[in-house]
Each structure stands twice: as C-alpha cells, then as structure tokens.
Design an enzyme around this catalytic site. Structure first.
Site, PDB file in Angstrom:
ATOM      1  N   ASP A  62       0.852  -1.189   0.000  1.00 26.30           N
ATOM      2  CA  ASP A  62       0.000   0.000   0.000  1.00 26.30           C
ATOM      3  C   ASP A  62       0.888   1.240   0.000  1.00 26.30           C
ATOM      4  O   ASP A  62       2.094   1.151   0.206  1.00 26.30           O
ATOM      5  CB  ASP A  62      -1.012  -0.011   1.148  1.00 26.30           C
ATOM      6  CG  ASP A  62      -0.380  -0.123   2.522  1.00 26.30           C
ATOM      7  OD1 ASP A  62      -1.062   0.175   3.500  1.00 26.30           O
ATOM      8  OD2 ASP A  62       0.795  -0.511   2.626  1.00 26.30           O
ATOM      9  N   TYR A  64       2.929   4.756   0.713  1.00 21.24           N
ATOM     10  CA  TYR A  64       3.574   5.372   1.874  1.00 21.24           C
ATOM     11  C   TYR A  64       2.532   6.213   2.613  1.00 21.24           C
ATOM     12  O   TYR A  64       1.694   6.871   1.991  1.00 21.24           O
ATOM     13  CB  TYR A  64       4.712   6.286   1.430  1.00 21.24           C
ATOM     14  CG  TYR A  64       5.879   5.587   0.764  1.00 21.24           C
ATOM     15  CD1 TYR A  64       6.596   4.598   1.426  1.00 21.24           C
ATOM     16  CD2 TYR A  64       6.286   5.951  -0.521  1.00 21.24           C
ATOM     17  CE1 TYR A  64       7.685   3.983   0.821  1.00 21.24           C
ATOM     18  CE2 TYR A  64       7.377   5.342  -1.134  1.00 21.24           C
ATOM     19  CZ  TYR A  64       8.065   4.353  -0.457  1.00 21.24           C
ATOM     20  OH  TYR A  64       9.151   3.754  -1.055  1.00 21.24           O
ATOM     21  N   PHE A  75       6.716   2.344  -4.290  1.00 27.81           N
ATOM     22  CA  PHE A  75       8.099   2.587  -3.867  1.00 27.81           C
ATOM     23  C   PHE A  75       8.614   3.992  -4.207  1.00 27.81           C
ATOM     24  O   PHE A  75       9.679   4.387  -3.750  1.00 27.81           O
ATOM     25  CB  PHE A  75       9.069   1.538  -4.450  1.00 27.81           C
ATOM     26  CG  PHE A  75       8.816   0.147  -3.967  1.00 27.81           C
ATOM     27  CD1 PHE A  75       9.145  -0.213  -2.674  1.00 27.81           C
ATOM     28  CD2 PHE A  75       8.232  -0.810  -4.799  1.00 27.81           C
ATOM     29  CE1 PHE A  75       8.906  -1.498  -2.203  1.00 27.81           C
ATOM     30  CE2 PHE A  75       7.988  -2.096  -4.342  1.00 27.81           C
ATOM     31  CZ  PHE A  75       8.325  -2.444  -3.035  1.00 27.81           C
TER      32      PHE A  75
END
Length: 221
Positions: A62, A64, A75
C-alpha cells in the site's frame, strides 16, 4: 481515472458493487482524515504506463503513509522528499546489479514511462496508518489489473518482492511470462534474501530474450 488505454479493459469494474462501496469508503475517509496519495494521483501508475506499453510489473503493498510521500507509484516518492528506507535498499541493489549511480531523489517516473507498471495492491492509505485501507476492495481492482497484464500475449516480467506480492503468483501464467521474486527490500528483510538477487539485470535479460527492448533503469538527477 484519467482516460488511457486501461479504460476499456477496466471499465466493467466501475459498475461492480465492490467499486461503489470502495469509493464511498475512500470518500468518507477523506472527509475525516488525511488520505494519501491525493485524489488526482491515485491512478498515476495506470496513467504513466499504458497497457500497450507494459512490459514489467513491480507490485507493492500500500502507499507510503507519511505526508507528501505517496504519489501513485509503488516505492516512489516525489523529488524533494527523503528517499524511504526500502527505496534506498532498491537503489543499493540497483547499483550492485548494474553499476547504476545511486540517485539523489526517489522519483521513479522514468521507469513508469518506459513500461514499468509500478502498482500497489492497495491504492490509498490513511495518514500514519499503514494498511488502513486494506480489505476494502482495492485488491479486487488491482488483481484485475494483474490479470489484464497477464493476458498480454507478449512476455511481461513480474517483479514480486516480499510475501504479500508473492501471493499473487497464481494470477500469472509462467509459460508466457517471467516472475522474479525475492524478499522485500525493507530494512527488516533486505539482508535475508533481497540483496544479491539482481532483479534489474534479470528483468532485462528476460525482455531481450523475448525480443523486447530492455529498461534503462538509471534515474537521472
């Protein structure tokens, strides 16, 4: 969702009961809490990487959950935002694998624009509450995305980091496509099966073997 070639592929999802419930849940969350990424960046991965161009799929969990981090690509963070620890480890492995200089930013849009679909399984999250939007319907939608990529006749490389991503292997036809899997790049697991796996060179080798162009994994400043 912005108009892309994903729309006709995914259009039927928007009529499903789960989709209506999911959108009501996210709307309600946004009225009560900070939710990331911003509304207009939830589908960045599908906007930047057309279906026709998709040749690598990297699956995250999921978004940040810190302010200003998530912008719709797994990412990845915007330029000017501190590079998160998992991405630092990805960069370390990228350097070891291909000799690519470690970038000074965390924005992975250059990959997305080359056909690397940077997909999270869950597309929204409440601020400071990891996994807070899991099990609400996003996984149904993103499984449909994975299934659509799997349906492509040409080879796609699926990069699955960590146990959560690896559970999606049954959705992928390994007779046609290639799976590269390992431990997750997070600091908790990177030293136990992520470092040294050379996913970037292996992905490019699989693409070239199938007559597809490799990805330029470098990320210019």
């Amino acid at each position: 969702m912005a108009t892309t070639d994903w729309n006709p592929i995914l259009r039927d999802e928007f009529d499903e009961a789960y989709w209506k419930d999911l959108q009501e849940f996210v709307h309600d969350e946004r009225t009560k809490h900070a939710v990331f990424p911003p509304h207009d960046e939830v589908f960045t991965a599908l906007r930047l990487t057309p279906y026709a161009d998709t040749k690598v799929l990297v699956l995250g969990q999921d978004p940040y959950h810190g302010p200003g981090q998530a912008h719709g690509l797994c990412f990845s963070v915007r330029r000017g935002v501190a590079v998160p620890p998992s991405l630092q480890n990805i960069y370390q492995e990228l350097h070891a694998d291909l000799g690519v200089a470690v970038p000074r930013h965390g924005n992975l849009e250059a990959w997305a624009r080359q056909g690397v679909l940077l997909l999270n399984a869950v597309l929204t999250v409440r601020a400071h509450a990891a996994a807070s939007h899991r099990g609400k319907g996003w996984e149904i939608f993103t499984d449909r995305v994975i299934a659509a990529v799997n349906a492509k006749p040409e080879r796609v490389v699926f990069i699955l980091w960590g146990g959560y991503a690896r559970k999606k292997k049954p959705l992928i036809d390994t007779a046609r496509h290639v799976i590269i899997e390992s431990a997750h790049p997070s600091p908790l697991s990177a030293h136990n099966g992520f470092f040294g796996t050379r996913p970037f060179s292996r992905a490019n080798a699989a693409l070239v073997e199938a007559g597809r162009s490799p990805v330029d994994w470098s990320l210019p400043d």
